[in-house]
Design a protein around this motif. Structure first.
Motif, PDB file in Angstrom:
ATOM      1  N   PRO A 146     -95.479  48.178  78.583  1.00 22.89           N
ATOM      2  CA  PRO A 146     -96.051  48.909  79.718  1.00 22.89           C
ATOM      3  C   PRO A 146     -97.481  49.373  79.465  1.00 22.89           C
ATOM      4  N   GLY A 147     -97.861  49.530  78.199  1.00 24.98           N
ATOM      5  CA  GLY A 147     -99.210  49.950  77.876  1.00 24.98           C
ATOM      6  C   GLY A 147    -100.267  48.933  78.265  1.00 24.98           C
ATOM      7  N   GLU A 148     -99.845  47.679  78.458  1.00 23.51           N
ATOM      8  CA  GLU A 148    -100.805  46.642  78.845  1.00 23.51           C
ATOM      9  C   GLU A 148    -101.252  46.809  80.296  1.00 23.51           C
ATOM     10  N   ARG A 149    -100.484  47.570  81.080  1.00 28.55           N
ATOM     11  CA  ARG A 149    -100.825  47.723  82.497  1.00 28.55           C
ATOM     12  C   ARG A 149    -102.225  48.289  82.686  1.00 28.55           C
ATOM     13  N   GLU A 150    -102.586  49.270  81.898  1.00 25.59           N
ATOM     14  CA  GLU A 150    -103.917  49.881  82.025  1.00 25.59           C
ATOM     15  C   GLU A 150    -105.012  48.852  81.778  1.00 25.59           C
ATOM     16  N   ARG A 151    -104.813  48.001  80.775  1.00 29.23           N
ATOM     17  CA  ARG A 151    -105.827  47.005  80.435  1.00 29.23           C
ATOM     18  C   ARG A 151    -105.877  45.892  81.486  1.00 29.23           C
ATOM     19  N   LEU A 152    -104.728  45.517  82.033  1.00 27.94           N
ATOM     20  CA  LEU A 152    -104.704  44.524  83.108  1.00 27.94           C
ATOM     21  C   LEU A 152    -105.478  45.029  84.325  1.00 27.94           C
ATOM     22  N   ALA A 153    -105.212  46.279  84.706  1.00 25.81           N
ATOM     23  CA  ALA A 153    -105.892  46.858  85.865  1.00 25.81           C
ATOM     24  C   ALA A 153    -107.392  46.992  85.613  1.00 25.81           C
ATOM     25  N   ARG A 154    -107.741  47.405  84.397  1.00 25.80           N
ATOM     26  CA  ARG A 154    -109.163  47.551  84.057  1.00 25.80           C
ATOM     27  C   ARG A 154    -109.875  46.210  84.122  1.00 25.80           C
ATOM     28  N   ASP A 155    -109.263  45.178  83.569  1.00 23.74           N
ATOM     29  CA  ASP A 155    -109.916  43.867  83.530  1.00 23.74           C
ATOM     30  C   ASP A 155    -110.006  43.235  84.911  1.00 23.74           C
ATOM     31  N   LEU A 156    -109.008  43.461  85.755  1.00 24.08           N
ATOM     32  CA  LEU A 156    -109.074  42.931  87.119  1.00 24.08           C
ATOM     33  C   LEU A 156    -110.186  43.608  87.904  1.00 24.08           C
ATOM     34  N   GLY A 157    -110.343  44.917  87.724  1.00 24.64           N
ATOM     35  CA  GLY A 157    -111.386  45.652  88.446  1.00 24.64           C
ATOM     36  C   GLY A 157    -111.209  45.502  89.946  1.00 24.64           C
ATOM     37  N   ASP A 158    -112.290  45.134  90.639  1.00 23.91           N
ATOM     38  CA  ASP A 158    -112.219  44.971  92.089  1.00 23.91           C
ATOM     39  C   ASP A 158    -112.167  43.505  92.509  1.00 23.91           C
ATOM     40  N   LYS A 159    -111.887  42.616  91.550  1.00 25.59           N
ATOM     41  CA  LYS A 159    -111.853  41.179  91.822  1.00 25.59           C
ATOM     42  C   LYS A 159    -110.538  40.780  92.489  1.00 25.59           C
ATOM     43  N   GLN A 160    -110.536  39.612  93.129  1.00 25.27           N
ATOM     44  CA  GLN A 160    -109.325  39.071  93.743  1.00 25.27           C
ATOM     45  C   GLN A 160    -108.699  37.955  92.909  1.00 25.27           C
ATOM     46  N   VAL A 161    -109.408  37.534  91.868  1.00 27.54           N
ATOM     47  CA  VAL A 161    -108.916  36.444  91.014  1.00 27.54           C
ATOM     48  C   VAL A 161    -109.105  36.835  89.553  1.00 27.54           C
ATOM     49  N   MET A 162    -108.057  36.604  88.748  1.00 29.34           N
ATOM     50  CA  MET A 162    -108.170  36.846  87.312  1.00 29.34           C
ATOM     51  C   MET A 162    -107.523  35.695  86.563  1.00 29.34           C
ATOM     52  N   ILE A 163    -108.204  35.255  85.507  1.00 26.42           N
ATOM     53  CA  ILE A 163    -107.636  34.258  84.607  1.00 26.42           C
ATOM     54  C   ILE A 163    -107.086  34.992  83.392  1.00 26.42           C
ATOM     55  N   LEU A 164    -105.782  34.845  83.184  1.00 26.45           N
ATOM     56  CA  LEU A 164    -105.116  35.455  82.038  1.00 26.45           C
ATOM     57  C   LEU A 164    -105.233  34.455  80.891  1.00 26.45           C
ATOM     58  N   LYS A 165    -106.068  34.749  79.912  1.00 27.47           N
ATOM     59  CA  LYS A 165    -106.354  33.796  78.849  1.00 27.47           C
ATOM     60  C   LYS A 165    -105.081  33.360  78.131  1.00 27.47           C
ATOM     61  N   HIS A 166    -104.988  32.041  77.899  1.00 26.64           N
ATOM     62  CA  HIS A 166    -103.842  31.434  77.215  1.00 26.64           C
ATOM     63  C   HIS A 166    -102.523  31.700  77.962  1.00 26.64           C
ATOM     64  N   HIS A 167    -102.624  31.950  79.255  1.00 27.60           N
ATOM     65  CA  HIS A 167    -101.434  32.354  80.000  1.00 27.60           C
ATOM     66  C   HIS A 167    -101.380  31.705  81.389  1.00 27.60           C
ATOM     67  N   GLY A 168    -102.321  32.012  82.259  1.00 26.79           N
ATOM     68  CA  GLY A 168    -102.249  31.456  83.602  1.00 26.79           C
ATOM     69  C   GLY A 168    -103.212  32.117  84.564  1.00 26.79           C
ATOM     70  N   LEU A 169    -102.865  32.071  85.838  1.00 24.80           N
ATOM     71  CA  LEU A 169    -103.739  32.559  86.900  1.00 24.80           C
ATOM     72  C   LEU A 169    -103.097  33.730  87.634  1.00 24.80           C
ATOM     73  N   LEU A 170    -103.931  34.603  88.190  1.00 30.31           N
ATOM     74  CA  LEU A 170    -103.460  35.715  88.997  1.00 30.31           C
ATOM     75  C   LEU A 170    -104.422  35.917  90.159  1.00 30.31           C
ATOM     76  N   THR A 171    -103.865  36.067  91.358  1.00 33.07           N
ATOM     77  CA  THR A 171    -104.691  36.372  92.528  1.00 33.07           C
ATOM     78  C   THR A 171    -104.074  37.529  93.297  1.00 33.07           C
ATOM     79  N   VAL A 172    -104.916  38.239  94.031  1.00 28.02           N
ATOM     80  CA  VAL A 172    -104.451  39.313  94.895  1.00 28.02           C
ATOM     81  C   VAL A 172    -105.053  39.112  96.277  1.00 28.02           C
ATOM     82  N   GLY A 173    -104.493  39.834  97.249  1.00 27.49           N
ATOM     83  CA  GLY A 173    -105.026  39.769  98.601  1.00 27.49           C
ATOM     84  C   GLY A 173    -104.574  40.958  99.417  1.00 27.49           C
ATOM     85  N   ARG A 174    -105.305  41.201 100.490  1.00 26.83           N
ATOM     86  CA  ARG A 174    -104.928  42.275 101.409  1.00 26.83           C
ATOM     87  C   ARG A 174    -103.685  41.903 102.198  1.00 26.83           C
ATOM     88  N   THR A 175    -103.388  40.616 102.230  1.00 22.77           N
ATOM     89  CA  THR A 175    -102.188  40.093 102.872  1.00 22.77           C
ATOM     90  C   THR A 175    -101.616  39.000 101.978  1.00 22.77           C
TER      91      THR A 175
END
Length: 248
Positions: A146-175
């Protein structure tokens, strides 16, 4: 104004549709990875897939309501969730009010780019849409802490797309539509980069001024709250023809 129950059912149908479409376009990974959507009303409640179902089996009614601590709010036989999925999705939902939907994938192309030091390059019009607007998160192992949540949120910032290194892709949207739009095109961008570089040929990128101009053109559409809605409506019509039980 529609009540919370009606809004919840609409969100359930859209999220179930997204699961089916992720499978349809070959972006699923057996029973792994996950898509979530924030529910209306008080508190931070979101929908997540029951762990163990293939994405082409997901229906609106099978989705599990999860609270901020990762507990299913209505116990039934299929209410078990992926704990790593909870860590990743709760990190976003608890820190980004605008991120109503979060999509995470383990595609071959996405993981290939996540393993490349330079990340995603602006090699084509699809990837230029995200140029300068992609965040990266360093790999910390399976996301069970659960401690990784803070770092995930920090690294995403205000972006809609994040690449999780050695892992995969993550996207967000208003819908759900916008999050799916982001995932479809970031995935296509990764596939194009893999295809363009696999033969060892020298690659080229557009000039900096052209990149800046194209990014500005895309930003006009990205600010619209209806972003992704037109293709989303068309995709749901396809599902209504080939896989209509998603909305049950």
């Amino acid at each position: 104004m529609r009540n919370d129950a009606s809004q919840e059912w609409d969100i359930r149908c859209d999220l179930a549709a997204a699961y089916r479409l992720i499978a349809h376009f070959g972006m699923d990974d057996l029973i792994c990875t996950h898509l979530s959507a924030r529910l209306p009303g008080k508190g931070c409640r979101f929908l997540l897939n029951p762990y163990g179902m293939m994405f082409d089996e997901i229906t609106a009614s099978s989705l599990v309501v999860v609270d901020p601590e990762g507990y299913a709010m209505e116990e039934h036989e299929n209410s078990t969730i992926n704990n790593a999925g909870f860590t990743i999705h709760s990190a976003v939902h608890m820190n980004r009010d605008d991120a109503r939907c979060v999509i995470h994938t383990h595609t071959v192309a996405g993981m290939a780019i996540a393993a490349q030091e330079q990340g995603l390059l602006p090699l084509n019009q699809m990837s230029i849409e995200f140029y300068g607007d992609i965040s990266y998160h360093d790999y910390e192992g399976i996301a069970l802490d659960p401690g990784e949540r803070e770092r995930l949120a920090r690294d995403l910032g205000d972006k809609q797309v994040m690449i999780l290194k050695h892992h995969g892709l993550l996207t967000v949207g208003r819908t759900v539509a916008e999050a799916f739009h982001n995932m479809y095109y970031i995935e296509q961008s990764c596939r194009i980069q893999v295809a363009a570089t696999q033969g060892g040929q020298k690659i080229s990128q557009p000039a900096d001024n052209v990149l800046a101009h194209t990014v500005a053109q895309f930003k006009c559409g990205r600010n619209s709250k209806s972003r992704g809605q037109r293709p989303w409506a068309a995709l749901k019509r396809r599902l209504d023809r080939i896989s209509p039980d998603y909305a049950t």
